[in-house]
Design an enzyme around this catalytic site. Structure first.
Site, PDB file in Angstrom:
ATOM      1  N   HIS A  58     -53.898 -24.370  19.582  1.00  0.00           N
ATOM      2  CA  HIS A  58     -52.525 -24.686  19.191  1.00  0.00           C
ATOM      3  C   HIS A  58     -52.530 -25.930  18.331  1.00  0.00           C
ATOM      4  O   HIS A  58     -53.340 -26.835  18.558  1.00  0.00           O
ATOM      5  CB  HIS A  58     -51.657 -24.910  20.437  1.00  0.00           C
ATOM      6  CG  HIS A  58     -50.200 -24.793  20.164  1.00  0.00           C
ATOM      7  ND1 HIS A  58     -49.452 -25.852  19.697  1.00  0.00           N
ATOM      8  CD2 HIS A  58     -49.357 -23.743  20.258  1.00  0.00           C
ATOM      9  CE1 HIS A  58     -48.211 -25.445  19.521  1.00  0.00           C
ATOM     10  NE2 HIS A  58     -48.121 -24.174  19.844  1.00  0.00           N
TER      11      HIS A  58
ATOM     12  N   ASP B  39     -49.162 -17.134  24.214  1.00  0.00           N
ATOM     13  CA  ASP B  39     -49.360 -15.730  23.845  1.00  0.00           C
ATOM     14  C   ASP B  39     -50.515 -15.065  24.565  1.00  0.00           C
ATOM     15  O   ASP B  39     -50.687 -13.857  24.474  1.00  0.00           O
ATOM     16  CB  ASP B  39     -49.600 -15.627  22.335  1.00  0.00           C
ATOM     17  CG  ASP B  39     -48.363 -15.990  21.560  1.00  0.00           C
ATOM     18  OD1 ASP B  39     -47.274 -15.629  22.015  1.00  0.00           O
ATOM     19  OD2 ASP B  39     -48.485 -16.643  20.514  1.00  0.00           O
TER      20      ASP B  39
END
Ligand code: CMC
Length: 428
Positions: free
Chosen positions: A305, A362
């Site tokens: 991320h 996710d």
């Protein structure tokens, strides 16, 4: 904390003001830099640039903290509802009972689409990706709701925001129904926001649809986890589109387009496809080796991320929710075992440790959504549905901020310098 930083640029000594927020890194105010030095800053991907000030969402990526209006995401996911979180994001405070009832009533009354919009769906191929349909249909809303188009009027902005939050489940469900060739279902306003969405997606007119409360709660929690994430790519897209004064529905369509990419919202679809491709635990080392190979473009989807250099707090809740949903539905999906083992192996691998790559939101969401019955192509559409409240909250904040201007980045030009046009006949 310092009040200013000194910079010597273009032979000038500058004192650049340092601004502090309520928490988080200070920022250097460079607004006068170009006027005073003739120089720009260079920051592709905005890795060190704050594009605005905002009071909505705070992330501490090193500590794995995510707060909405100050409230930790874990507490909101456990104790709150998506309607409550939506009210919080839009209005700044948690609602009391009557405020929540009033807000829920308003959203519920806006769930229907203009009947003419159904013909838009029929113009798409049956195999169209739901995100292609969402982009088109949400953009088309701008042609239908002229009474909420004056963005200088806070009340009209709020009506447009309520319409978007309310209509997204209807649009997402219709995109799904269209792809499977089943009739569209009108909203049932006796159900909750999330229960209504499940019925419009999985119900059929020939039978009564009974909402499973565990699935409803899990879905609601997934919506909460995706509701906002400060200045990510799609939110920045919505702000940039909105900064020109564009129609709110068109701005959200721009956000949907950005979210679709596999590096952003499309990662949930890509993550489940990857886990299914891996298939069995014994094949994991092969995929980890590929992810580490500089000559192979493959990345572990659902890992890493831009902001989190620690476990994504949303992934923690998501992993717990997988267990609940699989247990309730009696589903044993080998893909969950692959996901758990892949996480364990990656988190113990020096490459992932050194680069601080952890599972993101996710990584597990696809396992739940698949167990509930959604095809992978719907995953990003669900993300868009939930993120709409964040987009409209951020859009409203931007429009009402007197310091905001049209977004207009500058560049470092590397093309040819001025030269004279050569007529076609003289070109070699
Ligand atoms: N697998 C393998 N290596 C990775 C991964 C990954 N998933 N993510 C980053 N890296 C490596 C990358 O190769 C680079 O290595 P090096 O420094 O040797 O060149 C280093 O880690 C830093 O990567 P980056 O691309 O410079 O980092 P970024 O902040 O620009 O990208 C990211 C962040 C999310 C785009 C990236 O981690 C990624 O592509 N992840 C997979 C896609 C994904 O899961 N996206 C969902 C994000 S969360 C949902 C959302 O907010 O939309």
């Amino acid at each position: 904390m310092t009040d200013s930083v000194k910079l010597n640029a273009a032979g000038k000594d500058l004192d650049l003001k340092v601004m502090s927020g309520s928490v988080g890194p200070d920022v250097i105010d460079i607004r006068k830099l170009y006027a005073q030095t003739g120089m720009f800053t260079y920051d592709p991907g905005f890795t060190s640039t704050a594009s605005c000030d905002s009071a909505i969402t705070y992330i501490d990526g090193d500590e794995g903290v995510l707060l909405h209006r100050g409230y930790p995401i874990g507490q909101l996911a456990e104790k709150s509802s998506f309607m409550e979180v939506s009210y919080l994001l839009l209005n700044g405070e948690l609602p009391n009972k009557s405020e929540l009832d009033g807000f829920t009533h308003t959203i519920t009354r806006h769930t229907m689409l203009h009947e003419q919009l159904a013909s838009f769906f029929r113009g798409f191929r049956r195999d169209a990706h739901p995100m292609a349909i969402m982009c088109g249909v949400v953009g088309a809303l701008s042609a239908f709701y002229h009474d909420s188009a004056d963005i200088t009027d806070p009340q009209q902005r709020m009506i447009a925001s309520h319409r978007l939050i309310a209509k997204m489940p209807t649009i997402a469900a219709m995109a799904y129904k269209y792809s499977v060739g089943q009739p569209f279902l009108y909203p049932d306003n006796s159900l909750s926001y999330t229960g209504n969405f499940l019925r419009m997606t999985f119900g059929v007119p020939a039978e009564e649809y009974v909402v499973n409360p565990i699935v409803e709660r899990a879905m609601d929690r997934i919506f909460i986890l995706h509701a906002d994430h400060e200045q990510n790519a799609s939110t920045s897209t919505v702000r940039l589109a909105g900064s020109s004064g564009a129609n709110p529905f068109a701005c959200i369509a721009a956000g949907i387009a950005c979210l679709w990419g596999p590096a952003h919202g499309g990662a949930n679809e890509a993550a489940l496809n990857m886990l299914r491709e891996i298939g069995t635990v014994d094949r994991i080392p092969e995929y980890i080796a590929r992810a580490k190979d500089k000559n192979d473009p493959f990345r572990l989807m659902g890992f890493g991320h831009r902001v989190y250099k620690n476990y994504d707090p949303r992934a923690t809740v998501m992993q717990q929710t997988v267990r609940e949903v699989l247990g309730e539905l009696g589903v044993t999906d080998p893909v969950f075992d692959v996901a758990l083992k892949l996480e364990e192996m990656a988190l113990n691998d020096p490459y992932f440790i050194e680069k601080k790559l952890f599972p993101n939101v996710d990584f597990y969401s696809g396992v739940i959504l698949s167990a509930i019955g959604f095809p992978t192509t719907m995953f990003t559409a669900l993300f868009a549905l939930a993120r709409t409240v964040g987009w409209v909250a951020q859009w409203n904040e931007m429009i009402s901020d007197p310091e905001q201007k049209i977004g207009r980045p500058r560049q470092l030009y590397t093309g040819p310098t001025q030269r004279d046009f050569v007529p076609l006949a003289d070109r070699s």
